[in-house]
Write a protein that holds these residues in place. Structure first.
Motif, PDB file in Angstrom:
ATOM      1  N   THR A 170       6.672  -7.292  -1.262  1.00 44.62           N
ATOM      2  CA  THR A 170       7.197  -6.721  -2.502  1.00 44.62           C
ATOM      3  C   THR A 170       6.074  -6.012  -3.254  1.00 44.62           C
ATOM      4  OG1 THR A 170       6.870  -8.844  -3.621  1.00 44.62           O
ATOM      5  CG2 THR A 170       9.054  -8.392  -2.696  1.00 44.62           C
ATOM      6  N   HIS A 171       6.454  -5.046  -4.096  1.00 42.44           N
ATOM      7  CA  HIS A 171       5.434  -4.200  -4.714  1.00 42.44           C
ATOM      8  C   HIS A 171       6.003  -3.427  -5.893  1.00 42.44           C
ATOM      9  CE1 HIS A 171       7.412  -0.955  -2.536  1.00 42.44           C
ATOM     10  NE2 HIS A 171       7.289  -1.660  -1.420  1.00 42.44           N
ATOM     11  N   LEU A 172       5.155  -2.609  -6.477  1.00 39.99           N
ATOM     12  CA  LEU A 172       5.448  -1.854  -7.690  1.00 39.99           C
ATOM     13  C   LEU A 172       6.667  -0.943  -7.559  1.00 39.99           C
ATOM     14  CD1 LEU A 172       4.350  -0.949 -10.533  1.00 39.99           C
ATOM     15  CD2 LEU A 172       3.003   0.750  -9.315  1.00 39.99           C
ATOM     16  N   ASP A 173       6.900  -0.376  -6.384  1.00 37.32           N
ATOM     17  CA  ASP A 173       7.994   0.576  -6.196  1.00 37.32           C
ATOM     18  C   ASP A 173       9.305  -0.078  -5.781  1.00 37.32           C
ATOM     19  OD1 ASP A 173       6.219   2.535  -6.846  1.00 37.32           O
ATOM     20  OD2 ASP A 173       6.229   3.562  -4.914  1.00 37.32           O
ATOM     21  N   LEU A 174       9.343  -1.398  -5.772  1.00 34.02           N
ATOM     22  CA  LEU A 174      10.548  -2.117  -5.355  1.00 34.02           C
ATOM     23  C   LEU A 174      11.200  -2.763  -6.575  1.00 34.02           C
ATOM     24  CD1 LEU A 174      12.234  -3.180  -2.891  1.00 34.02           C
ATOM     25  CD2 LEU A 174      10.776  -5.209  -2.979  1.00 34.02           C
TER      26      LEU A 174
ATOM     27  N   LEU B  29      -1.710  -3.353  -7.006  1.00 36.73           N
ATOM     28  CA  LEU B  29      -1.944  -2.734  -8.302  1.00 36.73           C
ATOM     29  C   LEU B  29      -1.449  -1.295  -8.375  1.00 36.73           C
ATOM     30  CD1 LEU B  29      -5.388  -4.117  -9.492  1.00 36.73           C
ATOM     31  CD2 LEU B  29      -3.096  -5.084  -9.696  1.00 36.73           C
ATOM     32  N   GLY B  30      -1.165  -0.686  -7.244  1.00 40.58           N
ATOM     33  CA  GLY B  30      -0.496   0.604  -7.260  1.00 40.58           C
ATOM     34  C   GLY B  30      -1.380   1.830  -7.324  1.00 40.58           C
ATOM     35  N   ALA B  31      -2.700   1.682  -7.294  1.00 41.56           N
ATOM     36  CA  ALA B  31      -3.570   2.858  -7.255  1.00 41.56           C
ATOM     37  C   ALA B  31      -3.466   3.520  -5.884  1.00 41.56           C
ATOM     38  CB  ALA B  31      -5.013   2.457  -7.560  1.00 41.56           C
ATOM     39  N   PRO B  32      -3.691   4.821  -5.803  1.00 41.35           N
ATOM     40  CA  PRO B  32      -3.547   5.495  -4.506  1.00 41.35           C
ATOM     41  C   PRO B  32      -4.670   5.201  -3.528  1.00 41.35           C
ATOM     42  CG  PRO B  32      -4.255   7.056  -6.183  1.00 41.35           C
ATOM     43  CD  PRO B  32      -3.946   5.778  -6.902  1.00 41.35           C
ATOM     44  N   VAL B  33      -5.828   4.787  -4.010  1.00 39.89           N
ATOM     45  CA  VAL B  33      -6.967   4.564  -3.126  1.00 39.89           C
ATOM     46  C   VAL B  33      -8.032   3.790  -3.896  1.00 39.89           C
ATOM     47  CG1 VAL B  33      -8.153   6.706  -3.754  1.00 39.89           C
ATOM     48  CG2 VAL B  33      -8.552   5.727  -1.493  1.00 39.89           C
TER      49      VAL B  33
ATOM     50  N   THR C 231       0.819  -1.217   0.000  1.00 37.14           N
ATOM     51  CA  THR C 231       0.000   0.000   0.000  1.00 37.14           C
ATOM     52  C   THR C 231       0.852   1.266   0.000  1.00 37.14           C
ATOM     53  OG1 THR C 231      -0.112   0.069   2.415  1.00 37.14           O
ATOM     54  CG2 THR C 231      -1.831  -1.169   1.276  1.00 37.14           C
ATOM     55  N   VAL C 232       2.166   1.154   0.073  1.00 37.14           N
ATOM     56  CA  VAL C 232       3.033   2.335   0.165  1.00 37.14           C
ATOM     57  C   VAL C 232       3.421   2.884  -1.200  1.00 37.14           C
ATOM     58  CG1 VAL C 232       3.971   1.534   2.369  1.00 37.14           C
ATOM     59  CG2 VAL C 232       5.191   0.993   0.248  1.00 37.14           C
ATOM     60  N   THR C 233       2.955   2.258  -2.265  1.00 36.68           N
ATOM     61  CA  THR C 233       3.356   2.672  -3.606  1.00 36.68           C
ATOM     62  C   THR C 233       2.795   4.048  -3.963  1.00 36.68           C
ATOM     63  OG1 THR C 233       1.452   1.520  -4.553  1.00 36.68           O
ATOM     64  CG2 THR C 233       3.523   0.310  -4.447  1.00 36.68           C
TER      65      THR C 233
END
Length: 343
Positions: A321-325, A205-209, A12-14
């Protein structure tokens, strides 16, 4: 959070990608409370079709989406069955009871490894002055179960059990996209097994909300009233819905990259006896029961070296792990964690 940190606390930090920001900036909008936001309407129709249902409803958060769904299925004073580590009873601040008047009863926490017959044995029918069971909820993938994927055969058996008992089946599908990518099960096949689903756009999925409730047209019509009652009516929400539509178009297939990076982290920590479960998706659960470091100590030491991890309990931690990593971030995190765990 400063870019210098490798942030493994949550997906959720993306932050929105440039393409997503452009989609948000150019979104066509209207007043969604009046049903007049074309981008929200398009997102709802798209997600409903992905899961083979008639309709969907955009909500500000996954917790709200879950609680709307539960209120659709369980009337006040009746019962929901779920596992003891389920998000709906662990991380939603008692909302089922506080807002829905719903009584919850749980089976022991087993993550994705559910025994359908044990669940069947818990169902209480009407009568005998007992609280009747109205719905069963499962979580796909399972957060506190280390991102475990409930097998399709298990879900089909739960569907049969729910039908036989005339109760509903809900899926907290916050990370159902990860299950879809990991096992190759079509989203529509998942959708046909459940009366309602909640699916999240901001985890993985990287959406803000944003999340959506998915179900029949009749249920979603009632869901709009519940959402408004809970303070979830939004106006020009197309700006947010555009981020979700961009995420669905660009960020689902790439989840396989997150899974591969999680597997790398799992391989790095496995020799130290702290890997709590086999890693299937983007969550790496750590059990520090037998380690000299507890979860807070490990998190503090890792932070000092530029790596952020999540503390779930005194001896329980988690890597996500996520989109910003990227690969360099995984390499740095693996180096830091193996050094700390080896000390």
């Amino acid at each position: 959070m400063a870019d210098a940190f490798v942030d493994l606390r949550s997906d959720t930090v993306t932050r929105p990608t440039p393409g997503m920001r452009e989609a948000m900036a150019t979104a066509e909008v209207g007043d969604d409370v009046y049903g007049e936001d074309p981008t929200v309407n398009a997102l709802e129709a798209e997600v409903a079709a992905l899961f083979g249902h008639e309709a969907a409803l955009f909500a500000p958060s996954g917790s709200m989406a879950n609680q709307i769904a539960l209120q659709l299925l369980v009337s006040p004073g009746n019962e929901l069955l779920c596992d003891a580590d389920a998000h709906v009873v662990t991380y939603e601040i008692g909302a089922a009871a506080a807002y829905g008047g719903i009584s919850s009863r749980t089976w022991p926490a087993v993550g994705a490894d559910i025994d359908p017959e044990a669940v069947a044995g818990m169902i209480r029918p009407d009568g005998y002055f007992a609280v009747p069971t109205r719905a069963i909820a499962v979580e796909q993938t399972h957060n506190r179960g280390g991102g475990g994927v409930i097998p399709l055969a298990t879900l089909r058996e739960l569907r049969r059990i729910a039908d036989d008992a005339e109760v509903a089946l809900h899926c907290d599908g916050a990370r159902i996209w990860h299950a879809h990518v990991a096992d190759g099960v079509p989203l529509v096949e998942y959708g046909q097994l459940f009366d309602t689903l909640s699916v999240c756009l901001s985890k993985g999925l990287g959406a803000p909300v944003g999340s959506l409730v998915v179900g029949s047209a009749e249920k979603i019509e009632r869901a709009r009233l519940i959402r408004k009652r809970m303070g979830g009516g939004m106006r020009q929400a197309g700006i947010l819905a555009a981020a979700g539509r961009y995420a669905l178009a660009h960020h689902v297939d790439r989840l396989a990259e997150d899974h591969a990076r999680a597997a790398r982290l799992a391989e790095a920590v496995a020799p130290f006896g702290v890997l709590a479960a086999a890693v299937r998706t983007n969550l790496v659960p750590l059990d520090l029961t037998k380690h000299a470091l507890d979860a807070r100590a490990l998190a503090a030491a890792a932070r000092d070296e530029g790596v952020l991890i999540s503390v779930l309990g005194p001896r329980t931690a988690r890597l996500v792990t996520h989109l910003d990593l990227d690969d360099a971030g995984v390499t740095h995190a693996a180096t830091v964690l193996t050094r700390l765990l080896a000390a």
